[in-house]
Design a protein around this motif. Sequence first.
Motif, PDB file in Angstrom:
ATOM      1  N   PRO A 150      -7.316   4.815  -4.126  1.00 19.20           N
ATOM      2  CA  PRO A 150      -7.850   4.901  -2.753  1.00 19.20           C
ATOM      3  C   PRO A 150      -7.235   3.893  -1.796  1.00 19.20           C
ATOM      4  O   PRO A 150      -7.300   4.074  -0.581  1.00 19.20           O
ATOM      5  N   GLN A 151      -6.622   2.813  -2.346  1.00 17.37           N
ATOM      6  CA  GLN A 151      -6.054   1.803  -1.453  1.00 17.37           C
ATOM      7  C   GLN A 151      -4.730   2.231  -0.842  1.00 17.37           C
ATOM      8  O   GLN A 151      -4.294   1.670   0.165  1.00 17.37           O
ATOM      9  N   ARG A 171       0.818  -1.214   0.000  1.00 17.20           N
ATOM     10  CA  ARG A 171       0.000   0.000   0.000  1.00 17.20           C
ATOM     11  C   ARG A 171       0.853   1.267   0.000  1.00 17.20           C
ATOM     12  O   ARG A 171       0.394   2.326   0.396  1.00 17.20           O
ATOM     13  N   ASN A 231      -7.031   8.111   1.415  1.00 13.63           N
ATOM     14  CA  ASN A 231      -6.759   7.277   2.593  1.00 13.63           C
ATOM     15  C   ASN A 231      -5.296   7.324   3.032  1.00 13.63           C
ATOM     16  O   ASN A 231      -4.840   6.441   3.764  1.00 13.63           O
ATOM     17  N   THR A 236      -1.934   3.942   1.300  1.00 14.64           N
ATOM     18  CA  THR A 236      -1.894   4.578   2.625  1.00 14.64           C
ATOM     19  C   THR A 236      -0.585   5.302   2.892  1.00 14.64           C
ATOM     20  O   THR A 236      -0.487   6.023   3.887  1.00 14.64           O
ATOM     21  N   LYS A 273      -8.152  13.067   5.453  1.00 16.76           N
ATOM     22  CA  LYS A 273      -8.815  12.912   6.757  1.00 16.76           C
ATOM     23  C   LYS A 273      -8.200  11.819   7.628  1.00 16.76           C
ATOM     24  O   LYS A 273      -8.551  11.697   8.804  1.00 16.76           O
ATOM     25  N   LYS A 274      -7.276  11.014   7.063  1.00 19.18           N
ATOM     26  CA  LYS A 274      -6.665   9.929   7.829  1.00 19.18           C
ATOM     27  C   LYS A 274      -5.160  10.113   7.996  1.00 19.18           C
ATOM     28  O   LYS A 274      -4.484   9.226   8.504  1.00 19.18           O
ATOM     29  N   GLU A 312      -2.136   7.790   5.082  1.00 19.82           N
ATOM     30  CA  GLU A 312      -1.822   7.873   6.509  1.00 19.82           C
ATOM     31  C   GLU A 312      -0.422   8.434   6.745  1.00 19.82           C
ATOM     32  O   GLU A 312      -0.156   8.999   7.800  1.00 19.82           O
TER      33      GLU A 312
END
Length: 677
Positions: free
Chosen positions: A321-322, A303, A346, A324, A371-372, A348
């Motif tokens: 979207p996958q 990811r 997504n 991170t 947001k993450k 992080e």
Amino acid sequence: MKIAVLFCFFLLIIFQTDFGQNEEIPRKQRRKIYHRRLRKSSTSHKHRSNRQLGTPQTTIFTPVARFPVVNFDYGMEEKFESFSSFPGVESSYNVLPGKKGHCLVKGITMYNKAVWSPEPCTTCLCSDGRVLCDETMCHPQRCPQTVIPEGECCPVCSATEQREPTNLLHKQLPPPQVGMDQIVRKEALQSEEDEAMKEDTEQKTETPESRNQRQLYSEGDSRGGDRKQRPGEERRLAHQQQRQGREEEEEDEEEEGEEDEEEEEDEEDPVRGDTFRMPSRSPLPAPPRGTLRLPSGCSLSYRTISCINALLTQIPPLTAPQITSLELTGNSIASIPDEAFNGLPNLERLDLSKNNITSPGIGPKAFKLLKKLMRLNMDGNNLIQIPSELPSTLEELKINENNLQAIDKESLSDLYQLVTLELEGNNLSEVNVDPLAFKPLKSLAYLRLGKNKFRIIPQGLPASIEELYLENNQIEEITEICFNHTRKINVIVLRYNKIEENRIAPLAWINQENLESIDLSYNKLYHVPSYLPKSLLHLVLLGNQIERIPGYVFGHMEPGLEYLYLSFNKLADDGMDRVSFYGAYHSLRELFLDHNDLKSVPPGIQEMKALHFLRLNNNKIRNILPEEICNAEEDDDSNLEHLHLENNYIKIREIPSYTFSCIRSYSSIVLKPQNIK
């Protein structure tokens, strides 16, 4: 004579009975006993290794390479490479300033007894503030060509050189052979059916003479005599034997499968409250490679998209979207438009370090949709202010080595989950940092403000702060109000500043209950500061101009100072006496007095019963008198392991043989070389 013969005959009967009973043990039961022995032996060795490391059995260790050695008594001996340097590892100047027993590794605090692998072939242990590392030992391979699999450290035989291993414990067939066995079995059954049909036909059509001939063949078989086989019968018998052999092998495999299941059932212990068990979860699938087009120089791993040193001049348009984690380190990116991360909702972790990003080049909503996002790294750019509207989910923010000119009270608003903030190497000072700038940071624990232009301790530090790093500034004094609201603070690093001992207020930190480590190296201290915190364990004072250790300066500390580093100062014999170390005799573990002006061993060394490490090298010591370091009557109470006396003026041959009797190993005493004057 008869009695002896009867006795021998009786022993022979007993021996034959026992041997027969052993032979009558079913194969399945023998295998169970064998595997159970292996498991018990492996478990006992594992527990023994844990006990050698001094850790509880519930501690989780990183696997270390090990290989079994099969003995003739069906036992298993495990080779566990423990930390070979554990008993006598020498300390260094950069011993962790931190909580008791913790280790500082690349800015990360490791708890006592923590085990980690910084590299695939290295395992490290944090032991009472010392980092002990071992290289993984690999089992030698005998094949001509070896390869090291990705993520592994030990070589294995290459695919072209690997042969079918002979496994004494399990008798397994290779996967391709299973399919062939099924085909051969079907052919054998078909041929048997054909033979049966042929026999029925022959019986119906046979003549009396042929019937008599067949009876003769059967009678010959019953009498055990030789007979000629009919056409096709030889092949049928071969198929029957082959099928029988395969059925036996299948039975073996089924028995082994049952044994494996029984072993798994035996090994599954009930859930206990004193052990930690990771929840079982299947790995999430990686994003489909066919739907994601990456720029040249970028790679995809699970990811994470890595575009490190990929010669990018702008953030690539990505829709995944996958994903991170995005790494864009070492490029020439100068701006971040508002829509830069719209296709990566997504994320992080985002690494934008070592680029040319400027503050005007960042759109006001560039990070708003993330947001993450928890970790943002913008080290080594050209920012003059902290980006606006950062996500409130951030836990780590790094903006080191930029050109930050100010921090106002809105710069860090809404970052109430932020734990780590690093702003080293900027142009920050008490003039351009608002006293309310850190107020929103309710969870902040680690704050790094080194390499800036602060002249005083920043005001308005959050109450949650635990570690504060202010090295390489221009701080001259520590006032009484600096740490009034920081009751959790544990580490303060103030090396390379301009602090004098008379500019430290008496009530600056003496009442702190959790402050365990202070680093005041390379300042302008002439004496060891008074009014140190009661809870202090580590005191680092390297590279000052300290000439004296005042009496009773450590007397108020509880439980007591453990690490005192006074290397590279100007201490002389008249600068310390027995009361200088009062309050630390029972607790001091490491004492560094090297690179000073001492002409003799300081008084009171032999009374430091907890002392493990003593440095007196690079002084002007000429003589070592008996009982200056060891007390012959109390040698058993000494814990001294390492002693450095090199680069003095000591005549080694004149040292009495019992001078170092309290030191466990003479190999840990360093006496050479010595200066000649």
